[in-house]
Structure formats: structure tokens, C-alpha cells
Design a protein around this motif. Structure first.
Motif, PDB file in Angstrom:
ATOM      1  N   ILE A  25       0.864  -1.178   0.000  1.00  0.00           N
ATOM      2  CA  ILE A  25       0.000   0.000   0.000  1.00  0.00           C
ATOM      3  C   ILE A  25       0.903   1.231   0.000  1.00  0.00           C
ATOM      4  O   ILE A  25       1.679   1.443   0.935  1.00  0.00           O
ATOM      5  N   TYR A  71      -7.113   0.312  -2.397  1.00  0.00           N
ATOM      6  CA  TYR A  71      -6.851  -0.224  -1.069  1.00  0.00           C
ATOM      7  C   TYR A  71      -7.800  -1.383  -0.761  1.00  0.00           C
ATOM      8  O   TYR A  71      -7.386  -2.437  -0.265  1.00  0.00           O
ATOM      9  N   VAL A  75      -6.840  -5.533  -0.118  1.00  0.00           N
ATOM     10  CA  VAL A  75      -7.067  -6.307   1.108  1.00  0.00           C
ATOM     11  C   VAL A  75      -8.072  -7.434   0.883  1.00  0.00           C
ATOM     12  O   VAL A  75      -8.122  -8.385   1.675  1.00  0.00           O
ATOM     13  N   ILE A  83       0.946  -7.546   3.760  1.00  0.00           N
ATOM     14  CA  ILE A  83       0.947  -6.224   3.124  1.00  0.00           C
ATOM     15  C   ILE A  83       1.980  -5.336   3.807  1.00  0.00           C
ATOM     16  O   ILE A  83       2.083  -5.318   5.037  1.00  0.00           O
ATOM     17  N   ASN A  95      -4.478   2.780   7.308  1.00  0.00           N
ATOM     18  CA  ASN A  95      -4.175   1.739   6.316  1.00  0.00           C
ATOM     19  C   ASN A  95      -3.988   0.391   6.981  1.00  0.00           C
ATOM     20  O   ASN A  95      -4.448  -0.642   6.483  1.00  0.00           O
ATOM     21  N   ALA A  99      -6.258  -3.280   6.670  1.00  0.00           N
ATOM     22  CA  ALA A  99      -5.660  -4.571   6.328  1.00  0.00           C
ATOM     23  C   ALA A  99      -5.886  -5.606   7.432  1.00  0.00           C
ATOM     24  O   ALA A  99      -6.257  -6.758   7.152  1.00  0.00           O
ATOM     25  N   HIS A 102      -9.200  -7.169   7.641  1.00  0.00           N
ATOM     26  CA  HIS A 102      -9.435  -8.142   6.572  1.00  0.00           C
ATOM     27  C   HIS A 102      -8.484  -9.333   6.690  1.00  0.00           C
ATOM     28  O   HIS A 102      -8.310 -10.098   5.739  1.00  0.00           O
ATOM     29  N   LYS A 104      -5.198  -9.563   7.081  1.00  0.00           N
ATOM     30  CA  LYS A 104      -3.910  -9.542   6.399  1.00  0.00           C
ATOM     31  C   LYS A 104      -2.775  -9.328   7.402  1.00  0.00           C
ATOM     32  O   LYS A 104      -2.848  -8.468   8.284  1.00  0.00           O
ATOM     33  N   LEU A 106       0.894  -7.927   8.428  1.00  0.00           N
ATOM     34  CA  LEU A 106       1.353  -6.566   8.126  1.00  0.00           C
ATOM     35  C   LEU A 106       2.813  -6.334   8.475  1.00  0.00           C
ATOM     36  O   LEU A 106       3.298  -6.774   9.520  1.00  0.00           O
ATOM     37  N   CYS A 131      -3.158 -11.829  13.397  1.00  0.00           N
ATOM     38  CA  CYS A 131      -2.333 -11.366  12.290  1.00  0.00           C
ATOM     39  C   CYS A 131      -0.910 -11.059  12.758  1.00  0.00           C
ATOM     40  O   CYS A 131      -0.706 -10.508  13.848  1.00  0.00           O
TER      41      CYS A 131
END
Length: 348
Positions: A25, A71, A75, A83, A95, A99, A102, A104, A106, A131
Motif C-alpha cells: 500500500i 486499497y 485487502v 501487506i 491503512n 488490512a 481483513h 492480512k 502486516l 495477524c
């Protein structure tokens, strides 16, 4: 401070040979360096990029032969494992939350967030969504920095009592608008001051217990030159001078009761010098070297991939709690300057 044991999904490291698929991103300068690092690292694949400016995303995607996304569509992609957030500081938290919500994993470019409140929220959200979360402060992952930490902590120069770090230069033209802009969380503390602070915490293995800070402001109201003094629980007193608008150079000096270490150009150089003393006399001098790759970002890519394959939710090199704690120290620094951004007031 000690190092926090990294969290994992099941408490065990079950390493697989999974190919790690990345999205980015942001499509600025730093995103390009990370994209190149991802492509250099075996077992990693860059899949897609997203930008608020479709033209920038399209150009970036063409250069790396990947997909251009919004964006939201990024995601939503099932083929993106992790990401990298490469937007300006003020957008990191928003941001990252998108993520994480959803599912993701990071990696967030330094600074982790603008303040500790945002950092705590990311920590909580990442835990709730299981995550992986890691701050990308690339110098911490360099082989030379690991070697320096080992040298300091194994007592080579005795008890470290004083550390001095100068870190400054004239920022390139393409960085300057962002650095001067308070709406983008500009200023030297969040952009450059974080490097020596995080470096000290890593090398000494502890967080400062006392902080004093002062600065010189630009006409736009952000800090252009800043000076910090830290006192650590071990007793080490550290002084940092930093600027994005003054040709200061880079040098880290560590003084122990049995010697000293000099590390010039610590972001670029592979080598530092160790001097040992007895009384007032230098008894030996040695240059230690640990070779760093040309693109130093490869090491943070490698560490994130290692952690993801192992099922870890954070990296032991920079645990999430430490990133949050460092943001709290930066909050303290900015309170003393004082420097608070208008968008922080609006969020209260």
C-alpha cells in the motif's frame, strides 16, 4: 527491558516452505525499494500494489509486472499473505487497520504509527485477528547491527556508560515537501529521530527511563533539528542529535569502562572499530565487519517471511510491544518540544 517472546498461533514454530505473497500500500520512493527487496528474496513474490492515485499504482504495477489495485481490492485479494504499508506517517494507522480487519499480516514502514495510542490499537487489532505485525525499521535487521549488538552485550568494551549518535543530512528534494508538512506528520523526530532511538533500544536491550528533548522548528511548525538525551535503566546516558536540513553526517559512539566503539556511516558501512583500554592507554584497536546487502531492506523481508512460515505473530527482533513502547517515548519527546499535529487534536 529484555526481549519479549514472539507470539505464535499455536505456541510452536512449525516452519513450512510456503511462498510468501506480498502486497504494497503506497507507491512512493520507499515502496520501490521494498519491492526490489521482495523480488530479491527467494521464496517471496510481489503480487499487487495499491495507491490512492490510480496513475501511480498503474505505473508501479507496470514496472514490477504486478496488479494495480485500490486499497479495498488489495485487502480483498485471497492471494496476498502480507501487506507492506508504505504511505506517509499520518496514514499508517488507518491503512493498517483496514488490512488487519481483513485478516492480512502486516509490515509497517517506520514510524509504526504517529503516536502510542494508535500503536496500541494496532497491537490489539492484530491480536484479535491473529495477524502477524512488524515495524519495518530496516537498520535493525542488518547483519552489521546484529554484530554490533553482540559486541556491546558480550562485554568487549565493558559496561556501556555513554552513547552519542549524530544522524543528519540535507534531505533529497523528493522527500522535502513531506518532511516540512505537519498534515503528513512531518518533522525530523518521526522521520529520522526514530532511527537512533530504536537503535539504542536494540543495542542496549532496554528502553530509556528518562528523556529530555529540545528542537529548532521550521516556519511550517515541524521540528527541523532535534536533540535528545536518554537515561537507561543500566545507567547508560545517550545523546542523539538529528536533522533533515543540516549536513551532520552519521556516527555512533559507545563508551564503556574498558574501551569504546566507533561506527561511522552506520546505515551504509559494514564495519565499526573497537578500541580496548587499560587505565588511560589504548591497548588494542580492531575493525569488525559484517557484510550488508546493497539493498538493506532484504533483511526485514527475510525476517517477516521467516516469521510467517513459522506461524509467529511478531518478530523477536522487534516485538510489537517494543514498537508501541518506542512510540510512547516519541510521544514524550514531542510533548517536550512541543509538537502535536492538528489531526491528533481532531481525533481526541
Amino acid at each position: 527491558m529484555g526481549y519479549i517472546v514472539a507470539l505464535s498461533l499455536n505456541g510452536e514454530e512449525t516452519v513450512s516452505e510456503k511462498n510468501i505473497r506480498w502486497g504494497i500500500i503506497g507507491a512512493g520512493v520507499i515502496a520501490h525499494k521494498m519491492a526490489e527487496a521482495i523480488n530479491l528474496e527467494s521464496g517471496c513474490e510481489l503480487v499487487a500494489v495499491a495507491s490512492r492515485t490510480p496513475e501511480k499504482a498503474d505505473a508501479f504495477a507496470r514496472e514490477y509486472d504486478i496488479a494495480a489495485e485500490t486499497y479495498q481490492s488489495l485487502v480483498d485479494r485471497a492471494d496476498v499473505d502480507v501487506i507492506y504499508i508504505a504511505t506517509t506517517h499520518n496514514f499508517h494507522a488507518d491503512n493498517a487497520l483496514l488490512a488487519l480487519e481483513h485478516g492480512k499480516h502486516l509490515v509497517i514502514e517506520k514510524p509504526f504509527t504517529v503516536n502510542a495510542e494508535q500503536a496500541h490499537l494496532l497491537q490489539k487489532t492484530a491480536q484479535e485477528n491473529h495477524c502477524f505485525l512488524m515495524e519495518a525499521i530496516w537498520t535493525r535487521f542488518l547483519p552489521s547491527m546484529s554484530k554490533l549488538r553482540d559486541t556491546l552485550q558480550n562485554g568487549t568494551v565493558g559496561e556501556i556508560k555513554v552513547a552519542n549518535i549524530n544522524f543528519g543530512g540535507i534531505a533529497p528534494d523528493h522527500y522535502r515537501p513531506r518532511l516540512f508538512d505537519p498534515a503528513l506528520a512531518g518533522g525530523v523526530t518521526l522521520d529520522m529521530g526514530i532511527y537512533p532511538l530504536s537503535m539504542l533500544c536494540y543495542l542496549l536491550g532496554e528502553l530509556p527511563e528518562k528523556t529530555h528533548a529540545t528542537c529548532r522548528f521550521t516556519d511550517t511548525g515541524v521540528d527541523e533539528i532535534a536533540s535528545y538525551q536518554f537515561v537507561f535503566p543500566s545507567g547508560c546516558i545517550a545523546t542523539v542529535n538529528t536533522s533533515f536540513n543540516l549536513l551532520m553526517g552519521q556516527e555512533a559512539l559507545f563508551f564503556g569502562d574498558r574501551g569504546s566503539i566507533e561506527y561511522p556511516e552506520f546505515q551504509q558501512s559494514d564495519a565499526f572499530t573497537v578500541k580496548r583500554i587499560e587505565g588511560r592507554e589504548i591497548t588494542s584497536e580492531e575493525t569488525l565487519t559484517a557484510t550488508n546487502a546493497d539493498n538493506g531492506f532484504v533483511y526485514q523481508v527475510r525476517e517477516a517471511a521467516r516469521c510467517l512460515r513459522a506461524g509467529l505473530l511478531e518478530s523477536p527482533v522487534i516485538p510489537v510491544a517494543e514498537s508501541v513502547a518506542i512510540m510512547a517515548v516519541l510521544d514524550d519527546i514531542r510533548q517536550q518540544l512541543p509538537l502535536r499535529y492538528d489531526f491528533e487534536e481532531q481525533g481526541d
